[in-house]
Each structure stands twice: as C-alpha cells, then as structure tokens.
Design a protein around this motif. Structure first.
Motif, short mmCIF file in Angstrom:
data_model
loop_
_atom_site.label_atom_id
_atom_site.label_comp_id
_atom_site.label_asym_id
_atom_site.label_seq_id
_atom_site.Cartn_x
_atom_site.Cartn_y
_atom_site.Cartn_z
N VAL A 246 14.28 2.68 2.99
CA VAL A 246 13.34 2.04 3.91
C VAL A 246 12.57 0.92 3.20
N GLU A 247 12.13 1.18 1.99
CA GLU A 247 11.34 0.17 1.27
C GLU A 247 12.20 -1.04 0.87
N LEU A 248 13.46 -0.80 0.54
CA LEU A 248 14.37 -1.91 0.25
C LEU A 248 14.56 -2.79 1.48
N GLY B 9 20.34 -1.05 -0.42
CA GLY B 9 19.91 0.07 0.40
C GLY B 9 21.07 0.76 1.08
N MET B 10 21.99 -0.02 1.63
CA MET B 10 23.15 0.55 2.32
C MET B 10 24.04 1.33 1.35
N PHE C 191 24.87 9.55 5.74
CA PHE C 191 25.30 8.78 6.90
C PHE C 191 24.26 8.81 8.02
N ASN C 192 23.50 9.90 8.08
CA ASN C 192 22.46 9.97 9.11
C ASN C 192 21.36 8.93 8.84
N LEU C 193 21.02 8.77 7.57
CA LEU C 193 20.02 7.76 7.20
C LEU C 193 20.55 6.36 7.47
N LEU C 194 21.82 6.15 7.14
CA LEU C 194 22.44 4.84 7.36
C LEU C 194 22.44 4.47 8.83
N LYS C 195 22.71 5.44 9.70
CA LYS C 195 22.71 5.18 11.14
C LYS C 195 21.31 4.81 11.62
N ILE C 196 20.30 5.55 11.18
CA ILE C 196 18.92 5.27 11.59
C ILE C 196 18.50 3.88 11.16
N ILE C 197 18.77 3.55 9.90
CA ILE C 197 18.32 2.25 9.37
C ILE C 197 19.12 1.10 9.97
N SER C 198 20.41 1.31 10.18
CA SER C 198 21.23 0.23 10.78
C SER C 198 20.75 -0.10 12.18
N ASP C 199 20.42 0.93 12.97
CA ASP C 199 19.86 0.70 14.30
C ASP C 199 18.54 -0.07 14.20
N LYS D 142 0.80 -1.24 0.00
CA LYS D 142 0.00 0.00 0.00
C LYS D 142 0.83 1.28 0.00
N GLN D 143 2.16 1.18 0.06
CA GLN D 143 3.06 2.35 0.12
C GLN D 143 2.95 3.11 1.46
N ILE D 144 2.50 2.44 2.50
CA ILE D 144 2.32 3.14 3.78
C ILE D 144 3.66 3.68 4.30
N ARG D 145 4.71 2.89 4.23
CA ARG D 145 6.00 3.33 4.78
C ARG D 145 6.59 4.51 4.00
#
Length: 323
Positions: A74-76, A120-121, A130-138, A46-49
C-alpha cells in the motif's frame, strides 16, 4: 485533539519493523534509483495508511507476515501515485521538500513511480498474495478513473455534489479502503469481513478528503496555504454547496473568478470570503461528520478491543487534524 504518537502506541513496534521492510523493498542495483528512494523515505509522512493496515489486521484475526507485505504494498502504491501526481500537476514541492520531478526532472520521476508500482506488485506475486494484488489492482484502476473524471469535469467548473463524491471516492477514499481491506485479508478474514472493512475505510476516506477541502477555506493555522484548490481550479464541497444556493448571477460571477482570475490573490480571497459567508464550511463539516458516523457504525459491529479503539481514534484524527 488526539496525537498520532498516542494513537500508534499499541502497534509502535510493528510500525518500526515495517519501516525497515519498506526501505528494503525499494533497494535496487541502480545507484540513481537508490539515491532517489532514499530521498523519498527521508521525507516520509505520518504513516496513517500503514496504521490502518495494522489496526485492521489486528481487529480481524491478528498481524501476520502478510500484514507487513500489505502495508509495504500500500505504501509503495501511495508513494508512486504522489510521485506521478507531482508530474501531472507540475508541482515542485511536497511537504516542504522539493518533489522528485523538481530535482531529477519529469522523465526520471515517471520511471521512479513505475518502479515503485512494479515493486509492489512483485512483492505480492512473489509471496502468492493474490488477494492483496486483487484489492490493490482494483484500487489503482479506481484512482486513475477518479483523476480522469475530475479532469473531465473540471473543464466546466460546475459539477454536482454526486459527481464530487464519486471523484473523491475514487481518488482518495479507495486507497484508505484498500488499507483496511488488505489488513483484514492479511489476517485471514473471510470475504464478507474484508468487504465490510473496505467499506469502513471508504467512509473514512471520504471524511478525510472533505477535511482537506475545508483546509482550503479555513484559518491560517491549518498548515496548508489558503486557496490552493481554487488556484488549481478544483471545485470542492464547500464551494459546490455555496454555488448551488445563491442566485444565478452570483454563481456565474464566482465561477468566472475561479476560471479566469485564479492567480489573483484578491480574487481568490473573494471566493474564500463568499464560501465562508454562505454556509459552505458548515455544510461540508456536516457531511464530513456524516461519513465519520457511517464509518463508526460499521466499526461498532466488531467486538470492542484495543484494535477497534485504535481505528476509532485514527478516524477521529483524520477529521480533527490541523494539516
């Protein structure tokens, strides 16, 4: 009930552009991989994310090119976890389609999931996000811990409400939290605002998962077959509450049904009936609305505008949806 098409209207163009970028991000020089990723895109959800990413960015400064990368990242990650989950759960169907492992076997499915994670990475690294990478890695770390925590606790089939909340916070809520945090970060928001949006997303994700739990015990029009969680021996909030308020004898009887007779449809129906008749659904719905209200309290600290309205309607959709 709110319709998703109405909610997404303010960011419809951005979502259409995102679709093209998302498809392009998965392209490779391996024909088999391209066939599989094409199949995955064809049965998208549904593309919610991505909607949470774009509305959050719009609320916190405005949509940028980094926002598209955040939504794609995020979607990946979400897609990779679904592919891996189907392997772990030995599931051969998702959203009415055959799963990747059903069509191409487990080894291929695991490698496809790994490819999506790496893609994605690299998308973030190649653009210095790098800020996105930190958020997603956590987020990825928490999701793995949540899955393992659930597996560990599921052996006993007698978990506390606090443990349940920790499991769903890590397994489900953390991904929606990262959508909101990444959206804010992509718009250039400061650390405090990013943290606030992450917490808003976490509260929303908690409500989202409890709604999924309710589907397992609900009416036949919810779009999900009844008793699936029971058959998979998953102890969810309606059942936890009910087990904690009945006699020890009744509790042991129901746990025995879930543990040893979960393939018997009549026994599964007995568990559903037990939960419905002992206030389990009403309690879970109350907790779902509590998390929703907490999300709204955070959202209401932002100025009222189209993006805030979009996020509010999206939160309501997560708790009012039929499937």
């Amino acid at each position: 009930m709110l319709k998703l098409d109405e909610i997404k209207r303010p960011i419809e163009k951005e979502l259409d552009d995102f679709e093209g970028k998302f498809k392009s991000s998965m392209k490779s020089s391996v024909p088999l991989l391209d066939r599989i990723t094409h199949y995955i895109v064809k049965r998208k959800g549904k593309q919610i994310r991505p909607m949470f990413v774009f509305f959050s960015a719009s609320l916190c400064g405005g949509i940028t090119e980094a926002t598209y990368r955040a939504a794609t990242f995020v979607e990946l990650i979400h897609t990779a976890t679904l592919v891996h989950d189907d392997v772990v759960d030995n599931s051969y169907e998702r959203r009415g389609f055959f799963s990747v492992n059903a069509l191409w076997k487990n080894k291929v499915a695991v490698l496809v999931g790994d490819y999506l994670l790496a893609t994605g990475m690299l998308l973030a690294l190649n653009n210095d996000d790098f800020n996105l990478l930190k958020i997603i890695s956590d987020t990825m770390k928490e999701m793995s811990e949540g899955e393992l925590l659930q597996m560990e606790k599921a052996r006993r089939l007698d978990i506390s409400e606090d443990i349940y909340y920790e499991v769903i916070r890590q397994k489900t809520a953390t991904l929606i939290a990262s959508c909101c945090a990444c959206g804010a970060a992509s718009a250039g928001a400061d650390a405090a605002t990013v943290a606030k949006m992450r917490l808003f997303g976490e509260k929303t994700g908690m409500a989202f998962q409890i709604k999924d739990d309710l589907f397992d015990f609900g009416t036949d029009d919810v779009g999900k077959p009844l008793g699936i969680d029971i058959k998979e021996k998953k102890i969810t909030l309606p059942l936890i509450y009910t087990l904690n308020k009945v006699s020890t004898k009744e509790k042991h009887h129901i746990i025995n049904l879930v543990k040893n007779h979960n393939e018997d449809s009549s026994k599964v129906a007995e568990v559903i009936h037990f939960v419905r008749n002992n206030g389990g659904l009403a309690y879970a719905e109350m907790q779902m609305l509590r998390f929703q209200d907490e999300a709204f309290e955070i959202l209401n600290t932002f100025p009222e505008n189209e993006a805030r309205t979009g996020l509010e309607r999206l939160v309501r959709f997560t708790t009012e949806r039929k499937k």
